[in-house]
Design a protein around this motif. Structure first.
Motif, PDB file in Angstrom:
ATOM      1  N   PHE A 253     -17.498  80.058  79.265  1.00 18.16           N
ATOM      2  CA  PHE A 253     -18.782  80.581  79.733  1.00 18.16           C
ATOM      3  C   PHE A 253     -18.762  82.104  79.759  1.00 18.16           C
ATOM      4  O   PHE A 253     -17.721  82.724  79.990  1.00 18.16           O
ATOM      5  N   HIS A 254     -19.932  82.677  79.512  1.00 19.02           N
ATOM      6  CA  HIS A 254     -20.152  84.104  79.703  1.00 19.02           C
ATOM      7  C   HIS A 254     -21.272  84.301  80.722  1.00 19.02           C
ATOM      8  O   HIS A 254     -22.122  83.428  80.911  1.00 19.02           O
ATOM      9  N   LEU A 255     -21.276  85.473  81.337  1.00 16.81           N
ATOM     10  CA  LEU A 255     -22.370  85.903  82.193  1.00 16.81           C
ATOM     11  C   LEU A 255     -23.130  86.992  81.468  1.00 16.81           C
ATOM     12  O   LEU A 255     -22.530  87.984  81.025  1.00 16.81           O
ATOM     13  N   ALA A 256     -24.432  86.805  81.327  1.00 17.49           N
ATOM     14  CA  ALA A 256     -25.251  87.720  80.536  1.00 17.49           C
ATOM     15  C   ALA A 256     -26.335  88.352  81.389  1.00 17.49           C
ATOM     16  O   ALA A 256     -26.917  87.707  82.274  1.00 17.49           O
ATOM     17  N   CYS A 257     -26.587  89.613  81.117  1.00 12.61           N
ATOM     18  CA  CYS A 257     -27.744  90.294  81.709  1.00 12.61           C
ATOM     19  C   CYS A 257     -28.141  91.429  80.780  1.00 12.61           C
ATOM     20  O   CYS A 257     -27.428  91.753  79.822  1.00 12.61           O
ATOM     21  N   ASP A 258     -29.269  92.039  81.052  1.00 15.71           N
ATOM     22  CA  ASP A 258     -29.789  93.139  80.251  1.00 15.71           C
ATOM     23  C   ASP A 258     -28.909  94.366  80.463  1.00 15.71           C
ATOM     24  O   ASP A 258     -28.792  94.880  81.582  1.00 15.71           O
ATOM     25  N   ALA A 259     -28.291  94.862  79.369  1.00 19.63           N
ATOM     26  CA  ALA A 259     -27.368  95.992  79.489  1.00 19.63           C
ATOM     27  C   ALA A 259     -28.077  97.297  79.822  1.00 19.63           C
ATOM     28  O   ALA A 259     -27.417  98.264  80.228  1.00 19.63           O
ATOM     29  N   GLY A 260     -29.389  97.332  79.665  1.00 19.43           N
ATOM     30  CA  GLY A 260     -30.127  98.532  80.018  1.00 19.43           C
ATOM     31  C   GLY A 260     -30.715  98.509  81.418  1.00 19.43           C
ATOM     32  O   GLY A 260     -31.305  99.492  81.865  1.00 19.43           O
ATOM     33  N   ASN A 261     -30.526  97.404  82.121  1.00 18.61           N
ATOM     34  CA  ASN A 261     -31.094  97.245  83.458  1.00 18.61           C
ATOM     35  C   ASN A 261     -30.018  97.544  84.493  1.00 18.61           C
ATOM     36  O   ASN A 261     -29.149  96.720  84.774  1.00 18.61           O
ATOM     37  N   ALA A 262     -30.047  98.749  85.051  1.00 14.31           N
ATOM     38  CA  ALA A 262     -29.001  99.189  85.963  1.00 14.31           C
ATOM     39  C   ALA A 262     -28.914  98.287  87.198  1.00 14.31           C
ATOM     40  O   ALA A 262     -27.804  98.019  87.702  1.00 14.31           O
ATOM     41  N   ILE A 263     -30.052  97.822  87.688  1.00 12.31           N
ATOM     42  CA  ILE A 263     -30.040  96.965  88.883  1.00 12.31           C
ATOM     43  C   ILE A 263     -29.336  95.648  88.569  1.00 12.31           C
ATOM     44  O   ILE A 263     -28.516  95.161  89.356  1.00 12.31           O
ATOM     45  N   ALA A 264     -29.650  95.067  87.412  1.00 10.82           N
ATOM     46  CA  ALA A 264     -29.028  93.790  87.040  1.00 10.82           C
ATOM     47  C   ALA A 264     -27.523  93.947  86.839  1.00 10.82           C
ATOM     48  O   ALA A 264     -26.732  93.094  87.266  1.00 10.82           O
ATOM     49  N   GLU A 318     -28.038 106.696  72.599  1.00 10.67           N
ATOM     50  CA  GLU A 318     -28.804 106.215  73.742  1.00 10.67           C
ATOM     51  C   GLU A 318     -27.883 105.721  74.860  1.00 10.67           C
ATOM     52  O   GLU A 318     -26.758 105.287  74.610  1.00 10.67           O
ATOM     53  N   GLN A 319     -28.382 105.779  76.074  1.00 12.27           N
ATOM     54  CA  GLN A 319     -27.607 105.395  77.237  1.00 12.27           C
ATOM     55  C   GLN A 319     -27.958 103.980  77.692  1.00 12.27           C
ATOM     56  O   GLN A 319     -29.125 103.575  77.678  1.00 12.27           O
ATOM     57  N   LEU A 320     -26.944 103.250  78.100  1.00  6.42           N
ATOM     58  CA  LEU A 320     -27.119 101.958  78.750  1.00  6.42           C
ATOM     59  C   LEU A 320     -26.855 102.144  80.238  1.00  6.42           C
ATOM     60  O   LEU A 320     -26.610 103.259  80.701  1.00  6.42           O
ATOM     61  N   VAL A 353     -25.096  92.546  78.366  1.00  3.40           N
ATOM     62  CA  VAL A 353     -23.746  92.357  78.893  1.00  3.40           C
ATOM     63  C   VAL A 353     -23.361  90.910  78.616  1.00  3.40           C
ATOM     64  O   VAL A 353     -24.160  89.989  78.824  1.00  3.40           O
ATOM     65  N   LEU A 354     -22.149  90.694  78.126  1.00  2.00           N
ATOM     66  CA  LEU A 354     -21.651  89.342  77.911  1.00  2.00           C
ATOM     67  C   LEU A 354     -20.192  89.323  78.353  1.00  2.00           C
ATOM     68  O   LEU A 354     -19.281  89.490  77.554  1.00  2.00           O
ATOM     69  N   THR A 355     -20.016  89.139  79.644  1.00  3.15           N
ATOM     70  CA  THR A 355     -18.691  89.182  80.241  1.00  3.15           C
ATOM     71  C   THR A 355     -18.244  87.778  80.615  1.00  3.15           C
ATOM     72  O   THR A 355     -19.052  86.860  80.717  1.00  3.15           O
ATOM     73  N   SER A 356     -16.949  87.617  80.808  1.00  5.30           N
ATOM     74  CA  SER A 356     -16.393  86.281  81.050  1.00  5.30           C
ATOM     75  C   SER A 356     -17.024  85.634  82.275  1.00  5.30           C
ATOM     76  O   SER A 356     -17.245  86.280  83.303  1.00  5.30           O
TER      77      SER A 356
END
Length: 801
Positions: A253-264, A318-320, A353-356
């Motif tokens: 499994f991976h945990l995914a979120c928007d890499a440009g969304n600092a709050i997430a 560009e910045q993430l 983001v696609l982290t373990s």
């Protein structure tokens, strides 16, 4: 009519090799047959001499993407042609022990299938063929037939069966072959009713399915193609809205979120309890990655390879979200390597983001039930499927250093590919090498090959230990492997060592204890094909620590050695580690121990009282540390280069109080030095080679004096960091040149986790090459402890010879 018998050895089973031979034989107008057996693939061909010659010459040039040809042995056939065409036969001598290939990223043909509205696999997230898809991640036992994989739960429909049976089809004998009619299904779950309640805006996204509660879990239960497509689109929408989604992938499994969304991203760090270590990223294509990072040709090849690793790239453009890689100048990017990832990222124009999928330090979740239990407090939603993951596989990590792509973590896409052993090891006894404590992998030595497992992880965690034992048992079964010897690290405290001795006690096997840094040296020799009886080489092995010959802690070592023996010729000045393992987590302890060793503390304190590091140390319990060091209470001496870096990082104000992951302070110092490194040089005459008995000892009093003076003068810390790197490189080269003159050895190994520092590796390598030295630095296997098992196995086998 003349004939030839051709034996093919290597990765030639389960990768489309026989169909490739079938096509090639037809192209050259030959008759005969091809089949698998326990040694690889056997080919019998008949035809005119020119056609036979052309056929044999074409085999290595037209290999399937996942095949690797180690040997092609050709002999004359006595018997006459018995057939009028060329056929693929069933395996001979019963069913062969099929070598398991590594899992491979989706091939261009399958990507074209899922993008074609007229194809029956249009947008099907489990599309694969002989050239790509799951291998090790789904296999339970050998031979590698469908019935021995997690695909056994899915009976092929007539259309898939026809493909599977047709040698002209690229899905011939593709064990994971499937389609929307007969293959795995995908669905979406909310992590809890509470999550769904907060996200009522999801209702309009329902499309072809509605949320319902099943066994207490809100679930989108439609399994049709339109439903699966809707779930993928919903997942993309959830990520865009700032939710965290657990996605069941190929090896976990991976945990995914928007890499440009600092709050997430911040919320993911908080929930996952991973507060500093960089997150991996996935982007839809290379053009998207180039918006955020620079890519050169070698990095591009790695990104687009069938292994599809995470590649560490210089952050540009560009910045993430800042919390993706706090304090780092690199971003770890990978491209989609399954159809599911490709379809999901096609809906998203920005990276994710696609982290373990785990809580920090635990292994990835691999089952749906495990994810529902362990990820409920981290993920808001779970994108699940019903193809079981049998073997956990982390994403591999690579970095371009000193002109080569080098693996820092070897797992998905590379394991369990075998290494052909150098000359002299052809008849080596079977060895099981247990690996290290951290970044563990293990190794099987068998039939002239070394099979190094995927990255297992840090054995300090109980769940990782369990995974380690499971993986060893599986590899032994997959490779019909019965060792006659176990190789272990000489550190009795390592859990890999303890398990090795337990296995030896249960089986009566011989145990070979291998010194840690000698194993690093031997692993490099094996990877570079150095023969068993080759002359010894010099080595600089720099790492955190490993147990020395008499219970000391080593880590900044200069060795002369081969596979059988080594001699320690030099080392860093041993300095106390006040607090033992605590000193590995709190760099200020190392800074104080170094300064106390080289200077009178009271004089130093009065002269540099205004320095940040001195003010910090003034608030620490130094009297207690003095007592510990003086009486050697939990303060062992260590020549560790890793702790040397920690000490200087602390002096520069880089994570002096605490590091959250191994190497964090050293990485921060490399990042700080990088922008100005090419403009700086070593501090002159600030290190010395002292003689202590039989050893050269590198001492650093002059370097510390120069650094303190620069800090007192207000010199930019980036320049100081660069000068420290240059000084270490110059000292390393100086010692190696002196030892080369004494020993006559011109081949040099640079290994150990510290050499993952790009500035250090490139500076030392460049200077040594300019002086005509041959460099043997790890590339295909990690130079950190992830490559240690290979060296252990080689040493055990060499000593037996």
């Amino acid at each position: 009519m003349p004939g030839k018998a051709i034996r093919a050895r290597g990765v030639v089973q389960g990768v489309g090799f026989r169909p490739a031979i079938w096509h090639l034989a037809r192209e050259f107008g030959l008759t005969g047959s091809v089949w698998n057996d326990a040694e690889g693939v056997m080919i019998h061909v008949h035809g005119d001499a020119a056609a036979l010659e052309g056929f044999a010459a074409a085999i290595p040039k037209q290999l399937p993407p996942l095949a690797r040809l180690d040997a092609l042995e050709i002999s004359d056939l006595v018997e006459e042609a018995a057939d009028s065409e060329f056929r693929i036969l069933a395996s001979q001598s019963g069913r062969a022990e099929t070598a398991i290939a590594a899992d491979a990223a989706t091939c261009p043909d399958c990507l074209a299938d899922i993008a074609d509205p007229g194809n029956r696999r249009y947008r099907y997230p489990f599309t694969n063929c002989t050239h790509c898809g799951p291998r090790l991640s789904i296999v339970k036992r050998v031979p590698y037939d469908r019935c021995h994989t997690s695909m056994a739960a899915f009976a092929m429909c007539p259309a898939c069966q026809r493909e599977y049976d047709d040698p002209a089809d690229r899905r011939f004998h593709a064990q994971a072959n499937c389609c929307p009619v007969c293959g795995p299904k995908l669905w979406l779950e909310a992590a809890s009713i509470h999550t769904l309640g907060e996200g009522m805006q999801l209702e309009p996204l329902g499309g072809s399915g509605r949320w319902s509660v099943q066994d207490g879990v809100p679930t989108q239960s439609v399994g049709t193609m339109s439903g699966m497509n809707e779930f993928i689109r919903q997942t993309a929408d959830l990520i865009r809205q700032g939710y965290i989604v657990a996605i069941k992938g190929l090896g976990g499994f991976h945990l995914a979120c928007d890499a440009g969304n600092a709050i997430a991203v911040d919320e993911l760090r908080r929930r996952k309890r991973r507060y500093a270590k960089p997150f991996a990223l996935m982007a839809r294509d290379v053009d998207t990655i180039r918006r955020y990072a620079a890519i050169n040709d070698l990095e591009l090849i790695a990104l687009q390879s069938t292994a599809a690793p995470i590649v560490l790239l210089p952050a540009t453009g560009e910045q993430l979200a800042e919390a993706i890689a706090p304090g780092d100048d690199k971003l770890g990017f990978m491209l989609p390597y399954t159809p599911l990832h490709a379809l999901l990222l096609a809906e998203l124009h920005a990276p994710i983001v696609l982290t373990s999928g785990n809580v920090s330090d635990e292994p990835q979740c691999i089952s749906n039930d495990e994810a529902r239990e362990k990820l409920v407090g981290i993920a808001d939603f779970l994108l699940l499927h019903d193809r079981a993951i049998v073997n956990r596989l982390d994403d591999s990590v690579a970095r371009l250093m000193a002109g080569e792509i080098r693996l820092l973590r070897r797992a998905r896409g590379y394991a369990p590919e075998a290494l052909t052993l150098p000359k002299g090891f052809e008849s080596s006894m079977p060895v099981l090498a247990m690996g290290a404590e951290l970044k563990n992998s293990f190794c099987l030595l068998k039939n002239g090959q070394a099979i190094v497992s995927q990255h297992i992880g840090d054995l300090e965690n109980a769940a990782v230990q369990q995974d380690y034992r499971h993986a060893i048992a599986l590899y032994r079964q997959l490779h019909a492997f019965t060792p006659t010897c176990l190789a272990i690290d000489s550190h009795d405290g390592y859990l890999s060592n303890q398990y090795g001795r337990q296995l030896a006690a249960e089986t009566g096997l011989q145990v070979v204890s291998v010194q840690h840094h000698h194993a690093h040296l031997a692993a490099s020799l094996a990877e570079h094909g150095v023969e068993l009886d080759a002359p010894p080489v010099l080595a600089a092995i720099f790492d955190g620590l490993g147990l020395g010959e008499h219970g000391e802690l080593w880590g900044g070592e200069f060795l002369l050695g081969d596979y059988r023996h080594y001699t320690r010729l030099g080392h860093f000045q041993p300095i106390a580690l006040p607090g033992g393992s605590q000193a590995m987590r709190e760099p200020w302890r190392n800074a104080y121990a170094q300064l106390r060793h080289y200077f009178d503390w009271q004089t130093l304190q009065s002269k540099y009282a205004d320095l940040e590091i001195m003010r910090l140390l003034a608030g620490k319990p130094l009297a207690t540390l003095d007592t510990m060091i003086d009486k050697t209470l939990n303060s062992p001496l260590s020549s560790s280069c890793g702790r040397w870096f920690d000490a200087f990082a602390a002096a520069l104000g880089l994570h002096p109080e605490q590091v959250h992951f191994e190497g964090q302070a050293a990485i921060a110092m490399e990042v700080l030095a990088t922008p100005v490194f090419s403009y700086e040089q070593a501090y002159p005459a600030t290190w010395s080679m002292d003689r202590s008995g039989d050893f050269l000892v590198l001492s650093w009093q002059g370097l510390w004096q120069a650094v303190l003076d620069d800090l007192a003068c207000g010199t930019d810390k980036a320049r100081i960091a660069a000068r420290i790197h240059h000084t270490l490189a110059a000292a390393t080269v100086g010692v190696l040149n002196r030892l080369s003159g004494q020993t006559g050895a011109d081949s040099i190994v640079l290994s150990g986790g510290v050499f993952q520092n790009r500035l250090l590796l490139e500076a030392v390598s460049e200077q040594l090459r300019q002086q005509g030295k041959t460099l043997l630095s790890p590339q295909r296997y990690p130079m950190n402890d992830g490559g240690l098992a290979l060296g252990q196995a080689m040493i055990a086998a060499a000593r037996h010879h």
